[in-house]
Write a protein that holds these residues in place. Structure first.
Motif, PDB file in Angstrom:
ATOM      1  N   THR A 156       9.768  -5.573  -2.394  1.00  0.00           N
ATOM      2  CA  THR A 156       8.620  -4.880  -2.484  1.00  0.00           C
ATOM      3  C   THR A 156       7.277  -6.176  -2.294  1.00  0.00           C
ATOM      4  O   THR A 156       7.748  -7.243  -2.687  1.00  0.00           O
ATOM      5  N   ILE A 157       5.980  -5.475  -2.096  1.00  0.00           N
ATOM      6  CA  ILE A 157       5.139  -6.769  -2.103  1.00  0.00           C
ATOM      7  C   ILE A 157       4.209  -6.398  -3.463  1.00  0.00           C
ATOM      8  O   ILE A 157       3.045  -6.981  -3.659  1.00  0.00           O
ATOM      9  N   ALA A 158       4.727  -5.377  -4.127  1.00  0.00           N
ATOM     10  CA  ALA A 158       3.744  -5.192  -5.545  1.00  0.00           C
ATOM     11  C   ALA A 158       4.727  -4.905  -6.573  1.00  0.00           C
ATOM     12  O   ALA A 158       5.970  -4.547  -6.296  1.00  0.00           O
ATOM     13  N   PRO A 159       4.430  -5.335  -7.781  1.00  0.00           N
ATOM     14  CA  PRO A 159       3.295  -6.236  -8.028  1.00  0.00           C
ATOM     15  C   PRO A 159       3.421  -7.627  -7.583  1.00  0.00           C
ATOM     16  O   PRO A 159       4.349  -8.127  -7.342  1.00  0.00           O
ATOM     17  N   SER A 160       2.232  -8.212  -7.348  1.00  0.00           N
ATOM     18  CA  SER A 160       1.937  -9.418  -6.928  1.00  0.00           C
ATOM     19  C   SER A 160       0.538 -10.073  -7.263  1.00  0.00           C
ATOM     20  O   SER A 160      -0.323  -9.526  -6.898  1.00  0.00           O
ATOM     21  N   LYS A 161       0.530 -11.363  -7.988  1.00  0.00           N
ATOM     22  CA  LYS A 161      -0.589 -11.953  -8.210  1.00  0.00           C
ATOM     23  C   LYS A 161      -1.070 -12.685  -6.994  1.00  0.00           C
ATOM     24  O   LYS A 161      -0.171 -13.163  -6.238  1.00  0.00           O
ATOM     25  N   GLY A 202      -1.613  -9.502   9.090  1.00  0.00           N
ATOM     26  CA  GLY A 202      -1.300  -7.927   8.878  1.00  0.00           C
ATOM     27  C   GLY A 202      -1.843  -7.514   7.417  1.00  0.00           C
ATOM     28  O   GLY A 202      -2.379  -6.246   7.175  1.00  0.00           O
ATOM     29  N   ILE A 203      -1.254  -7.843   6.396  1.00  0.00           N
ATOM     30  CA  ILE A 203      -1.071  -7.381   4.888  1.00  0.00           C
ATOM     31  C   ILE A 203      -2.630  -7.168   4.528  1.00  0.00           C
ATOM     32  O   ILE A 203      -3.107  -8.162   4.427  1.00  0.00           O
ATOM     33  N   ASN A 204      -2.957  -5.977   3.959  1.00  0.00           N
ATOM     34  CA  ASN A 204      -4.007  -5.605   3.474  1.00  0.00           C
ATOM     35  C   ASN A 204      -3.534  -5.977   1.891  1.00  0.00           C
ATOM     36  O   ASN A 204      -3.060  -5.158   1.320  1.00  0.00           O
ATOM     37  N   TRP A 205      -4.310  -6.977   1.178  1.00  0.00           N
ATOM     38  CA  TRP A 205      -3.846  -7.269  -0.181  1.00  0.00           C
ATOM     39  C   TRP A 205      -4.850  -6.696  -1.140  1.00  0.00           C
ATOM     40  O   TRP A 205      -5.011  -7.245  -2.159  1.00  0.00           O
ATOM     41  N   ASP A 206      -5.106  -5.366  -0.999  1.00  0.00           N
ATOM     42  CA  ASP A 206      -6.096  -4.733  -1.584  1.00  0.00           C
ATOM     43  C   ASP A 206      -5.579  -4.102  -3.343  1.00  0.00           C
ATOM     44  O   ASP A 206      -5.741  -3.141  -3.367  1.00  0.00           O
ATOM     45  N   PHE A 207      -4.804  -5.131  -3.807  1.00  0.00           N
ATOM     46  CA  PHE A 207      -3.921  -4.378  -4.747  1.00  0.00           C
ATOM     47  C   PHE A 207      -3.245  -5.705  -5.705  1.00  0.00           C
ATOM     48  O   PHE A 207      -3.201  -6.614  -5.029  1.00  0.00           O
ATOM     49  N   GLU A 208      -3.032  -5.207  -6.858  1.00  0.00           N
ATOM     50  CA  GLU A 208      -2.293  -6.319  -7.657  1.00  0.00           C
ATOM     51  C   GLU A 208      -1.091  -5.460  -8.283  1.00  0.00           C
ATOM     52  O   GLU A 208       0.225  -6.143  -8.027  1.00  0.00           O
ATOM     53  N   TYR A 253      -1.035  -0.486  -5.647  1.00  0.00           N
ATOM     54  CA  TYR A 253      -0.609  -0.487  -4.340  1.00  0.00           C
ATOM     55  C   TYR A 253      -0.325   0.993  -3.916  1.00  0.00           C
ATOM     56  O   TYR A 253      -0.702   1.274  -2.725  1.00  0.00           O
ATOM     57  N   LEU A 254       0.172   1.860  -4.765  1.00  0.00           N
ATOM     58  CA  LEU A 254       0.252   3.247  -4.322  1.00  0.00           C
ATOM     59  C   LEU A 254      -1.114   3.964  -3.964  1.00  0.00           C
ATOM     60  O   LEU A 254      -1.427   4.470  -2.999  1.00  0.00           O
TER      61      LEU A 254
END
Ligand SMILES: [Zn+2]
Length: 565
Positions: free
Chosen positions: A94-99, A124-130, A135-136
């Motif tokens: 997965t790409i979350a969680p990620s600092k 491409g990735i929108n990193w608008d989450f941690e 992410y959801l």
């Protein structure tokens, strides 16, 4: 007044029972309101289904759309292929969680393990989450064409908690507790379960093991139990290493949870392995432990060059090659020391290790050479070509690749290519058909249309199961296994996830290349055949003509999964 009625259609309701011709299906506010003959109802939109068939939308339980979904809410090509629900986060990638500090390594690992281009991910990735919760929420904010169920991923958790040590060592009890805590929170936020991988084929950037692979039994067991504390959630694993069926049965018994075990694929050099795994899983089920084996209905071919030779990456002696590029890589591939170590390991496999490639050189073909004097090798297998020149096949392969500056394209048909054998897996009691890997391995696989392939190729053309059985396998059965409420059936009160199709022509086209990834990068693609329309929650997302071209926000993030009992 209904929103939609599809009239006079041949209905496969997903239950596995015979189809019923002349059925009307009515939809209002995203749900199915009535199913029956000649419903005397008005609707804003009426579709004449005469001569067509209707089934619930396909649930694809093994995808890797975690990154793509942040830039492509249409989730192509799955949405055009009749898939109305995707599960993401499989294998724990997965790409979350990620600092923010971990993102570069996380993308690099995905590049290696899932064949995604680093340029594409960076752009491409929108990193608008941690966090996983964020992410959801981001997917919901952006909107998505299909429904999404998300696993919490073990490798991302390890990156998050262990930082630079994620791929290097076992976790301390405090670190295990920190990961367990994130899993409990993720389950509260609406995860479908927890996913991991122990596959020796799963390597990250520069050949490091993907983080989850080095977790010990203590960590493994504690995390599965943490997921199961709420009495729900499915544990998903790509097995390997310590994680064999007997071990998994023990942990499932302790945690009480269902387990989906991937990737059960036929390997002609280990011909009995897949079936014996399924038989072990079946025996566990007879003892009351809910295990399933995930099987694929598509042959798996890997196109590769020597710049990134995925089929050989399960061989430990190949590992140094994964750390190098360009001239340094060429020097290594030319060295006798390297070649001898690889040859030796292929001939003398380490005990207990099951690899993708086991010396079956006849299954490796030269796909396309780049120089005129080598054209005679195109479309011929390396085993034969090497024998004709009196060389060891590895030397032939490396010499050819080096002579063409690593640009020669090869293809390996190592898994699931023997149809008589795949058939035994597909109809096995313990099996669940999935494994499209959609969203990953974009340069050499495109199996997003696996469901249409099961219905067309295996069911209509080869007759290994009936069409009602195939529809059930793709809809109500996965909904039941993963405890997805009110989906997988066409019945009153269920969500209106629908696929209108023609059993006589349903299938998928040959693969071809498109250049539609961020930055104009390419990927393989296929078009659906015999599909007239795909609806998610009552809204049309595709008309079956190639790319998805309907409502891009029809789907929802599914967060309420049923309890096990
Ligand atoms: Zn996977």
């Amino acid at each position: 007044m209904q929103d939609l009625i599809i009239r006079n259609v041949n209905l496969f309701d997903g239950s596995g029972s015979e189809s019923i011709n002349g059925t009307d299906v009515a939809v209002k506010d995203g749900k199915i309101t009535q199913v029956g003959r000649a419903l005397g109802l008005d609707a804003a939109e009426v579709i004449d289904g005469t001569g067509k068939s209707l089934m619930p939308g396909i649930i694809d339980t093994h995808t890797h759309y975690d990154a793509q979904i942040t830039w492509d809410p249409t989730v192509t090509p799955s949405s055009a292929h009749g898939v109305t629900t995707v599960l993401i986060g499989n294998c724990g990638f997965t790409i979350a969680p990620s600092k923010p500090a971990d993102r570069e390594l996380l993308m690099k690992n995905l590049t290696q393990v899932e064949g995604m281009s680093l340029d594409v991910l960076r752009e491409g990735i929108n990193w608008d989450f941690e966090s996983f919760e964020e992410y959801l929420a981001m997917i919901e904010r952006q909107g998505v064409a299909v429904n999404v169920g998300a696993f919490i991923g073990h490798s991302a958790l390890r990156n998050y908690v262990l930082g630079d040590d994620a791929s290097k060592r076992v976790a301390t009890p405090a670190e295990v507790e920190a990961m367990a805590h994130l899993i409990r929170n993720g389950m509260k936020a609406g995860a479908i379960g927890f996913a991991t991988s122990y596959s020796p084929q799963h390597n990250g950037w520069g050949g490091i093991p993907m983080p989850s692979r080095i977790a010990d039994e203590f960590e493994f067991t504690e995390l599965v139990k943490a997921m199961g504390e709420a009495g729900k959630g499915v544990f998903m694993i790509t097995k390997g290493g310590i994680a064999n069926v007997a071990f998994l049965e023990k942990v499932a018994a302790e945690a009480g949870c269902p387990m989906m075990i991937a990737a059960i694929l036929h390997n002609s050099t280990l011909p009995d392995l897949a079936l014996s795994d399924l038989n072990e899983i079946k025996a566990a089920r007879a003892r009351g432990i809910e295990l399933y084996g995930q099987v694929a209905c598509t042959p798996i071919t890997y196109d590769f060059t020597l710049a990134g030779a995925y089929p050989f990456e399960g061989i430990q002696a190949w590992n140094p090659a994964m750390k190098l590029q360009g001239e340094e890589l060429k020097m290594l591939l030319a060295s006798n020391e390297f070649r001898n170590a690889v040859k030796n390991e292929i001939e003398n496999p380490p005990a207990g290790i099951r690899r993708l490639f086991n010396g079956d050189w006849h299954k490796i073909e030269v796909l396309m050479t780049t120089q005129e004097q080598h054209r005679k090798y195109d479309q011929r297998n390396v085993g034969e070509l090497a024998a004709a020149e009196g060389k060891h096949p590895l030397d032939f392969l490396l010499d050819l690749g080096l002579a063409e500056n690593l640009a020669t394209e090869f293809t390996a048909m190592l898994l699931n290519s023997d149809e008589d054998e795949i058939q035994k897996l597909l109809v096995h009691d313990a099996a669940s058909v999935a494994l499209s890997d959609a969203g990953a391995h974009l340069t050499f696989i495109c199996d997003a249309g696996f469901g249409l392939h099961l219905m067309g190729h295996w069911t209509r053309d080869k007759g290994i199961m009936t069409l009602p059985q195939a529809v059930h396998e793709l809809t109500a059965k996965p909904a039941r296994i993963f405890r997805i409420p009110k989906r997988g059936l066409i019945a009153e009160g269920y969500f209106a996830d629908l696929l209108l199709f023609d059993p006589a022509t349903v299938g998928r086209s040959a693969r071809y290349k498109v250049h539609d990834l961020p930055g104009g990068n390419s990927r393989l693609h296929t078009d659906p055949l015999g599909v007239f329309g795909v609806w998610v929650n009552g809204k049309k997302i595709s008309d079956g003509k190639g790319q998805a071209n309907g409502d891009h926000k029809a789907g929802m993030v599914i967060r309420d999964f049923e309890h096990w009992s």
